[in-house]
Design a protein around this motif. Structure first.
Motif, short mmCIF file in Angstrom:
data_model
loop_
_atom_site.label_atom_id
_atom_site.label_comp_id
_atom_site.label_asym_id
_atom_site.label_seq_id
_atom_site.Cartn_x
_atom_site.Cartn_y
_atom_site.Cartn_z
N VAL A 6 60.80 42.54 40.77
CA VAL A 6 62.64 42.42 41.18
C VAL A 6 61.81 41.35 41.68
O VAL A 6 63.60 41.06 41.84
N GLU A 7 61.64 40.40 41.51
CA GLU A 7 61.20 39.36 42.32
C GLU A 7 61.28 38.09 41.45
O GLU A 7 59.66 38.35 41.60
N ALA A 8 61.49 37.89 40.97
CA ALA A 8 60.51 36.37 39.91
C ALA A 8 61.51 35.36 39.29
O ALA A 8 62.81 36.03 38.45
N SER A 9 60.85 34.09 38.81
CA SER A 9 62.09 33.61 38.55
C SER A 9 60.65 31.95 37.49
O SER A 9 59.58 31.95 38.16
N ALA A 10 61.40 31.41 37.04
CA ALA A 10 60.92 30.27 36.27
C ALA A 10 60.40 29.75 37.38
O ALA A 10 58.65 29.00 37.48
N LYS A 11 61.13 29.03 38.09
CA LYS A 11 60.85 28.30 39.74
C LYS A 11 59.69 28.78 40.86
O LYS A 11 58.71 28.00 40.95
N HIS A 12 60.23 29.82 40.63
CA HIS A 12 58.86 30.93 42.24
C HIS A 12 58.70 31.96 41.08
O HIS A 12 59.16 33.34 41.25
N PRO A 13 57.50 31.64 40.48
CA PRO A 13 57.78 33.00 39.20
C PRO A 13 56.32 34.32 40.69
O PRO A 13 55.92 33.58 41.21
N TYR A 14 56.18 34.65 39.69
CA TYR A 14 55.67 36.17 40.31
C TYR A 14 54.08 35.81 39.62
O TYR A 14 53.25 35.12 39.14
N LEU A 15 53.11 35.74 41.40
CA LEU A 15 51.79 35.40 41.35
C LEU A 15 50.99 36.62 42.53
O LEU A 15 51.58 37.13 43.34
N ALA A 16 49.81 36.99 42.28
CA ALA A 16 49.33 37.78 42.32
C ALA A 16 47.43 38.22 42.21
O ALA A 16 47.32 37.07 41.60
N ILE A 17 46.82 38.52 43.38
CA ILE A 17 45.20 38.51 43.19
C ILE A 17 44.64 39.94 43.78
O ILE A 17 45.47 40.13 44.20
N GLY A 18 43.61 40.11 42.29
CA GLY A 18 43.45 41.16 42.57
C GLY A 18 42.09 41.43 42.63
O GLY A 18 41.40 40.23 42.16
N PHE A 19 41.12 41.89 43.46
CA PHE A 19 39.86 41.77 44.17
C PHE A 19 39.23 42.96 43.51
O PHE A 19 39.35 43.46 43.95
N ALA A 20 38.00 42.70 42.34
CA ALA A 20 37.12 44.23 42.21
C ALA A 20 36.17 44.72 43.33
O ALA A 20 35.66 43.56 44.09
N LEU A 21 36.27 46.14 44.20
CA LEU A 21 35.08 45.86 45.11
C LEU A 21 34.16 45.97 44.57
O LEU A 21 33.85 47.19 43.95
N ASP A 22 33.12 45.70 45.77
CA ASP A 22 31.32 45.83 45.85
C ASP A 22 31.75 46.67 46.72
O ASP A 22 31.07 46.94 48.02
N LEU A 23 31.59 48.16 45.94
CA LEU A 23 30.75 49.26 46.63
C LEU A 23 29.76 49.60 47.34
O LEU A 23 29.70 50.26 47.98
N GLN A 24 29.02 49.03 46.62
CA GLN A 24 27.23 49.22 47.39
C GLN A 24 27.73 47.94 48.70
O GLN A 24 27.24 48.34 49.55
N ALA A 25 27.87 46.34 48.39
CA ALA A 25 28.71 45.96 49.17
C ALA A 25 29.58 46.31 50.93
O ALA A 25 28.91 46.31 52.11
N VAL A 26 30.39 47.31 50.60
CA VAL A 26 30.90 48.32 51.55
C VAL A 26 30.20 49.50 51.63
O VAL A 26 29.69 49.47 53.51
N ALA A 27 29.36 50.28 51.39
CA ALA A 27 28.09 50.81 52.19
C ALA A 27 27.29 49.60 53.14
O ALA A 27 27.02 50.33 53.47
#
Length: 246
Positions: free
Chosen positions: A36-57
């Motif tokens: 809903v908000e993105a342009s050539a000058k200000h593109p959509y940027l996001a980061i995803g992380f896969a969670l290490d459930l053993q580390a969480v435990a």
């Protein structure tokens, strides 16, 4: 979310991601998203992380996470989490430091998430005997057998829950019922197939598990706003790719 904004439809809930917000997905969930908000000058940027459930435990043994928060809303990134994220991203420019520091920074980020408003959800996810883990087993079965008829009682047995408890926990985790979940998986798969094989509506309806092409067309139009053939033509013309299955 670093820049831009998008909305994500999950079952009957709508999430809005704006800069400096995050969401923890605890189970594979069919979604429909729109930038809903993105342009050539200000593109959509996001980061995803896969969670290490053993580390969480492992962290759960040492630290008691914060509780509370809406499991189906995005949460603001606080300064502590943002600082750990910045230091993690800086490692991309210092590859020699990655083997030493990345695990430490990931552990810090997991700790910050556990202490945040979605910490209870992450705690449940890390418990092998928790209801989210058992719901995940049922979801894996649905996804592997999505073209077959499904009974809630069979899924509840897979999850080792009563029918009522299974339905309640499934709806809390996915914002939809088990039957709605299967329907979403079928319709999203059909949409992808239609983009590759336009004009082949009836055979695709049967391929994804529908016994009636007319029922498929009605449910498809209800979900995506247009009948299958018209929607596929629009997607091909616009070059859109808005379907995600998380």
């Amino acid at each position: 979310m670093l820049q831009g904004a998008k909305t994500v439809l999950i079952g009957d809930r709508t999430l809005r991601y704006s800069p400096a917000s995050y969401f923890i997905y605890t189970v594979d969930t069919p979604t429909i998203s729109q930038l809903v908000e993105a342009s050539a000058k200000h593109p959509y940027l996001a980061i995803g992380f896969a969670l290490d459930l053993q580390a969480v435990a492992a962290l759960l043994v040492e630290h008691e996470p914060a509780l509370g928060g809406d499991s189906f809303s995005t949460s603001p990134v606080n300064e502590d989490l943002l600082d750990a994220l910045r230091r993690m991203m800086r490692l991309l420019d210092r590859p020699g430091e990655i083997p030493v520091l990345s695990a430490m920074l990931e552990r810090e980020m997991l700790f910050r998430l556990l202490q945040g408003p979605q910490g209870a959800k992450l705690r449940q996810l890390a418990r092998a005997d928790g209801h989210l883990s058992r719901i995940g087993q049922a979801i894996a079965w649905i996804r592997a057998h999505c073209h077959q008829p499904v009974r809630v009682s069979d899924l509840a047995e897979i999850a080792h829950m009563s029918n009522a408890a299974f339905y309640r926990h499934f709806k809390a985790a996915t914002a939809m019922s088990p039957i709605q979940y299967q329907k979403q998986i079928r319709l999203l798969e059909a949409r992808q197939l239609l983009a590759a094989q336009p004009g082949n509506v009836a055979s695709i309806a049967f391929a994804v598990g529908y016994e009636s092409a007319s029922q498929f067309s009605r449910e498809y139009a209800r979900q995506f706003g247009s009948p299958p053939a018209r929607d596929a033509a629009r997607l091909l013309a616009a070059g859109e790719a808005t379907v995600e299955v998380l």
